[in-house]
Design a protein around this motif. Structure first.
Motif, PDB file in Angstrom:
ATOM      1  N   LEU A  15       0.812  -1.216   0.000  1.00  0.00           N
ATOM      2  CA  LEU A  15       0.000   0.000   0.000  1.00  0.00           C
ATOM      3  C   LEU A  15       0.847   1.268   0.000  1.00  0.00           C
ATOM      4  CD1 LEU A  15      -2.883  -0.910   2.505  1.00  0.00           C
ATOM      5  CD2 LEU A  15      -2.974  -0.868   0.009  1.00  0.00           C
ATOM      6  N   GLN A  16       1.834   1.327   0.909  1.00  0.00           N
ATOM      7  CA  GLN A  16       2.630   2.555   1.008  1.00  0.00           C
ATOM      8  C   GLN A  16       3.575   2.726  -0.184  1.00  0.00           C
ATOM      9  OE1 GLN A  16       4.342   3.817   4.789  1.00  0.00           O
ATOM     10  NE2 GLN A  16       3.085   2.343   5.883  1.00  0.00           N
ATOM     11  N   THR A 195      -4.359   5.019   2.697  1.00  0.00           N
ATOM     12  CA  THR A 195      -2.944   4.674   2.536  1.00  0.00           C
ATOM     13  C   THR A 195      -2.547   4.492   1.075  1.00  0.00           C
ATOM     14  OG1 THR A 195      -3.226   3.477   4.612  1.00  0.00           O
ATOM     15  CG2 THR A 195      -1.125   3.228   3.486  1.00  0.00           C
ATOM     16  N   ALA A 196      -3.363   3.767   0.326  1.00  0.00           N
ATOM     17  CA  ALA A 196      -3.019   3.476  -1.064  1.00  0.00           C
ATOM     18  C   ALA A 196      -3.054   4.716  -1.947  1.00  0.00           C
ATOM     19  CB  ALA A 196      -3.970   2.420  -1.613  1.00  0.00           C
ATOM     20  N   ALA A 197      -3.969   5.621  -1.666  1.00  0.00           N
ATOM     21  CA  ALA A 197      -4.111   6.816  -2.507  1.00  0.00           C
ATOM     22  C   ALA A 197      -3.249   7.983  -2.048  1.00  0.00           C
ATOM     23  CB  ALA A 197      -5.577   7.254  -2.540  1.00  0.00           C
ATOM     24  N   ASP A 198      -3.010   8.104  -0.732  1.00  0.00           N
ATOM     25  CA  ASP A 198      -2.465   9.356  -0.214  1.00  0.00           C
ATOM     26  C   ASP A 198      -1.062   9.300   0.377  1.00  0.00           C
ATOM     27  OD1 ASP A 198      -4.841  10.425  -1.016  1.00  0.00           O
ATOM     28  OD2 ASP A 198      -5.688  10.672   0.979  1.00  0.00           O
ATOM     29  N   THR A 199      -0.532   8.106   0.656  1.00  0.00           N
ATOM     30  CA  THR A 199       0.860   8.035   1.136  1.00  0.00           C
ATOM     31  C   THR A 199       1.784   8.735   0.150  1.00  0.00           C
ATOM     32  OG1 THR A 199       0.524   5.964   2.337  1.00  0.00           O
ATOM     33  CG2 THR A 199       2.780   6.497   1.692  1.00  0.00           C
ATOM     34  N   GLY A 200       1.608   8.439  -1.118  1.00  0.00           N
ATOM     35  CA  GLY A 200       2.475   8.999  -2.148  1.00  0.00           C
ATOM     36  C   GLY A 200       2.386  10.504  -2.258  1.00  0.00           C
ATOM     37  N   LYS A 201       1.232  11.073  -1.949  1.00  0.00           N
ATOM     38  CA  LYS A 201       1.086  12.529  -2.008  1.00  0.00           C
ATOM     39  C   LYS A 201       2.001  13.192  -0.984  1.00  0.00           C
ATOM     40  CE  LYS A 201      -3.774  12.075  -3.429  1.00  0.00           C
ATOM     41  NZ  LYS A 201      -5.192  12.287  -3.037  1.00  0.00           N
ATOM     42  N   PHE A 202       2.063  12.609   0.207  1.00  0.00           N
ATOM     43  CA  PHE A 202       2.967  13.137   1.234  1.00  0.00           C
ATOM     44  C   PHE A 202       4.429  12.939   0.842  1.00  0.00           C
ATOM     45  CE2 PHE A 202      -0.793  12.758   3.976  1.00  0.00           C
ATOM     46  CZ  PHE A 202      -0.698  13.906   4.752  1.00  0.00           C
ATOM     47  N   VAL A 203       4.773  11.723   0.424  1.00  0.00           N
ATOM     48  CA  VAL A 203       6.173  11.420   0.129  1.00  0.00           C
ATOM     49  C   VAL A 203       6.652  12.213  -1.089  1.00  0.00           C
ATOM     50  CG1 VAL A 203       7.802   9.595  -0.493  1.00  0.00           C
ATOM     51  CG2 VAL A 203       6.018   9.160   1.216  1.00  0.00           C
ATOM     52  N   LYS A 204       5.793  12.390  -2.062  1.00  0.00           N
ATOM     53  CA  LYS A 204       6.149  13.227  -3.220  1.00  0.00           C
ATOM     54  C   LYS A 204       6.464  14.646  -2.762  1.00  0.00           C
ATOM     55  CE  LYS A 204       3.020  15.155  -5.690  1.00  0.00           C
ATOM     56  NZ  LYS A 204       1.843  15.426  -6.561  1.00  0.00           N
ATOM     57  N   GLY A 205       5.619  15.195  -1.887  1.00  0.00           N
ATOM     58  CA  GLY A 205       5.868  16.536  -1.376  1.00  0.00           C
ATOM     59  C   GLY A 205       7.161  16.624  -0.593  1.00  0.00           C
ATOM     60  N   GLY A 220       0.812  11.614   8.499  1.00  0.00           N
ATOM     61  CA  GLY A 220       0.019  11.297   7.330  1.00  0.00           C
ATOM     62  C   GLY A 220      -1.427  10.983   7.646  1.00  0.00           C
ATOM     63  N   ALA A 221      -2.293  11.968   7.527  1.00  0.00           N
ATOM     64  CA  ALA A 221      -3.720  11.748   7.741  1.00  0.00           C
ATOM     65  C   ALA A 221      -4.505  12.886   7.107  1.00  0.00           C
ATOM     66  CB  ALA A 221      -4.049  11.665   9.227  1.00  0.00           C
ATOM     67  N   THR A 222      -5.737  12.583   6.718  1.00  0.00           N
ATOM     68  CA  THR A 222      -6.627  13.607   6.170  1.00  0.00           C
ATOM     69  C   THR A 222      -7.148  14.501   7.275  1.00  0.00           C
ATOM     70  OG1 THR A 222      -7.323  12.142   4.388  1.00  0.00           O
ATOM     71  CG2 THR A 222      -8.791  13.985   4.914  1.00  0.00           C
ATOM     72  N   ASP A 223      -7.563  13.873   8.376  1.00  0.00           N
ATOM     73  CA  ASP A 223      -8.137  14.616   9.501  1.00  0.00           C
ATOM     74  C   ASP A 223      -8.278  13.657  10.676  1.00  0.00           C
ATOM     75  OD1 ASP A 223      -9.235  16.685  10.962  1.00  0.00           O
ATOM     76  OD2 ASP A 223     -10.905  17.050   9.583  1.00  0.00           O
ATOM     77  N   TYR A 224      -8.592  14.222  11.828  1.00  0.00           N
ATOM     78  CA  TYR A 224      -8.951  13.405  12.994  1.00  0.00           C
ATOM     79  C   TYR A 224     -10.466  13.178  12.954  1.00  0.00           C
ATOM     80  CZ  TYR A 224      -4.335  14.270  15.068  1.00  0.00           C
ATOM     81  OH  TYR A 224      -2.985  14.325  15.315  1.00  0.00           O
ATOM     82  N   TYR A 225     -10.857  11.917  12.912  1.00  0.00           N
ATOM     83  CA  TYR A 225     -12.269  11.543  12.938  1.00  0.00           C
ATOM     84  C   TYR A 225     -12.544  10.781  14.229  1.00  0.00           C
ATOM     85  CZ  TYR A 225     -12.490  12.357   7.821  1.00  0.00           C
ATOM     86  OH  TYR A 225     -12.442  12.904   6.558  1.00  0.00           O
ATOM     87  N   THR A 226     -13.714  10.976  14.804  1.00  0.00           N
ATOM     88  CA  THR A 226     -14.114  10.167  15.944  1.00  0.00           C
ATOM     89  C   THR A 226     -14.871   8.940  15.432  1.00  0.00           C
ATOM     90  OG1 THR A 226     -16.278  11.209  16.237  1.00  0.00           O
ATOM     91  CG2 THR A 226     -14.389  12.263  17.323  1.00  0.00           C
ATOM     92  N   PRO A 227     -14.960   7.884  16.226  1.00  0.00           N
ATOM     93  CA  PRO A 227     -15.769   6.735  15.811  1.00  0.00           C
ATOM     94  C   PRO A 227     -17.210   7.128  15.466  1.00  0.00           C
ATOM     95  CG  PRO A 227     -14.391   6.118  17.652  1.00  0.00           C
ATOM     96  CD  PRO A 227     -14.221   7.601  17.470  1.00  0.00           C
ATOM     97  N   GLU A 228     -17.756   8.067  16.227  1.00  0.00           N
ATOM     98  CA  GLU A 228     -19.122   8.514  15.931  1.00  0.00           C
ATOM     99  C   GLU A 228     -19.201   9.196  14.577  1.00  0.00           C
ATOM    100  OE1 GLU A 228     -19.835  10.909  19.342  1.00  0.00           O
ATOM    101  OE2 GLU A 228     -20.369   9.212  20.641  1.00  0.00           O
ATOM    102  N   GLN A 229     -18.190  10.006  14.231  1.00  0.00           N
ATOM    103  CA  GLN A 229     -18.163  10.659  12.920  1.00  0.00           C
ATOM    104  C   GLN A 229     -17.991   9.634  11.806  1.00  0.00           C
ATOM    105  OE1 GLN A 229     -14.884  13.349  13.865  1.00  0.00           O
ATOM    106  NE2 GLN A 229     -16.218  15.111  13.546  1.00  0.00           N
ATOM    107  N   ILE A 230     -17.192   8.615  12.051  1.00  0.00           N
ATOM    108  CA  ILE A 230     -16.978   7.573  11.052  1.00  0.00           C
ATOM    109  C   ILE A 230     -18.305   6.904  10.697  1.00  0.00           C
ATOM    110  CG2 ILE A 230     -15.968   5.271  10.719  1.00  0.00           C
ATOM    111  CD1 ILE A 230     -13.519   6.309  12.332  1.00  0.00           C
ATOM    112  N   VAL A 231     -19.110   6.615  11.696  1.00  0.00           N
ATOM    113  CA  VAL A 231     -20.420   5.997  11.454  1.00  0.00           C
ATOM    114  C   VAL A 231     -21.370   6.985  10.785  1.00  0.00           C
ATOM    115  CG1 VAL A 231     -22.463   4.990  12.557  1.00  0.00           C
ATOM    116  CG2 VAL A 231     -20.174   4.354  13.344  1.00  0.00           C
ATOM    117  N   ASP A 232     -21.377   8.220  11.242  1.00  0.00           N
ATOM    118  CA  ASP A 232     -22.277   9.228  10.662  1.00  0.00           C
ATOM    119  C   ASP A 232     -21.970   9.460   9.184  1.00  0.00           C
ATOM    120  OD1 ASP A 232     -23.628   9.536  13.029  1.00  0.00           O
ATOM    121  OD2 ASP A 232     -22.576  11.369  13.630  1.00  0.00           O
TER     122      ASP A 232
END
Length: 318
Positions: A15-16, A195-205, A220-232
């Protein structure tokens, strides 16, 4: 026209590493600067042959063998390294592999080593969480890289979005409802990464901004999500199939029991439990902001909603 710099990518079919290769090949500026040498253990595999078809040089290397690494890294300007703790489930073995690559990189005068790292949870937690070996081992290698003085940057991947669909979040056949069950509160911050789509964006930068990135960590993360937000967000994207979907905070014993039923040892059960407890108690990234890390990017990251919409695991859901 100047010749391209050689970028060696370990974990090239994973993936990475695969994400790094795709990002470099898909960016005109990066592709003009770097020629990729992909490290694989089996060049006959379809995944490796696909890389060859894209014009990527594939070489065989064993991270336990310095002579093998010396051959793979010959002439390299930059190296992206990711190790796999779960292959041997042995922290000492993973640490030695990382040190081997670091030693050969220094010997061959590699100009930019990008190490896929994680935080030392034992130190971060003051010894309370001392069983998250797959974090601590990578952190130990990071410390070694800094000590021996290689020009290096450190990419720390967040919690894989791909771990959630069909794994941590699945349909309860009896209730006919989706449930996300974790041994942490529903308000816990989880830094999600496609991981598959965005690891490379960071490493390229990181690679394209060497002077700004040397010596730094990039979370390496898009944002902090809570479990409740993940379900919502899941319910918002898949409204028909997700009716009644909910988060459930599991007792530690129940969480470990689920892992045991999947054949995991007591040691791994404890490791995964503490890995979860890390997030609400001390922060996956030590409660660091993602803003500075994302400043290295020149393209958007994948949101959890976007991942829900595209993942093949949930393709049939509506």
């Amino acid at each position: 026209m100047a010749s391209k710099k050689i970028l060696v990518v370990f974990g090239a079919t994973g993936l990475q590493g695969g994400s790094v290769i795709n990002s470099i090949l898909g960016d005109r500026k990066a592709e003009a600067q770097f020629s990729i040498r992909a490290v694989t253990r089996d060049p006959s595999k379809p995944s490796a042959q696909n890389l060859t078809a894209k014009g990527v040089e594939c070489v065989v290397a064993d991270m336990d063998d310095k002579d093998s690494l010396r051959s793979a890294l010959k002439g390299a300007y930059a190296v992206f390294v990711v190790t796999n703790f779960w292959e041997k489930m042995n922290a000492d073995a993973e640490i030695q592999q990382g040190k081997n690559v670091a030693d050969i990189s220094k010997e061959l005068d590699v100009q930019h080593l990008v190490w896929s790292s994680l935080l030392n949870v034992t130190k971060l937690s003051g010894g309370k969480l001392d069983k998250v070996l797959h974090f601590d081992s990578k952190a130990t290698v990071e410390e070694y890289i800094r000590q021996i003085g290689i020009p290096a940057s450190f990419f720390l991947p967040g919690f894989y979005m791909s771990n959630i669909p069909g794994g941590m979040m699945r349909l309860n056949p009896a209730a006919k409802q989706f449930m996300l069950g974790l041994p942490i509160p529903g308000t816990s911050p989880i830094p999600l990464l496609d991981t598959a789509a965005d690891t490379g964006k960071f490493v390229k930068g990181i690679l394209l901004n060497r002077d700004k990135s040397l010596g730094k960590r990039f979370f390496g993360a898009t944002d902090y999500y809570t479990p409740e937000q993940i379900v919502d967000d899941f319910k918002a994207v898949k409204p028909e199939s997700s009716q009644g979907a909910k988060f459930s905070e599991l007792p530690a014993a129940v969480f470990k029991g689920i892992l045991a039923s999947a054949g995991m040892s007591e040691a791994i059960q404890d490791e995964m439990l503490q890995n979860m407890q890390l997030m609400p108690e001390f922060g996956y990234f030590g409660n660091e902001s993602l803003t500075e890390s994302q400043s290295i990017l020149d393209e958007p990251l994948t949101t959890w909603k976007e991942f829900v919409a595209k993942t093949p695991v949930w393709a049939d859901l509506k």
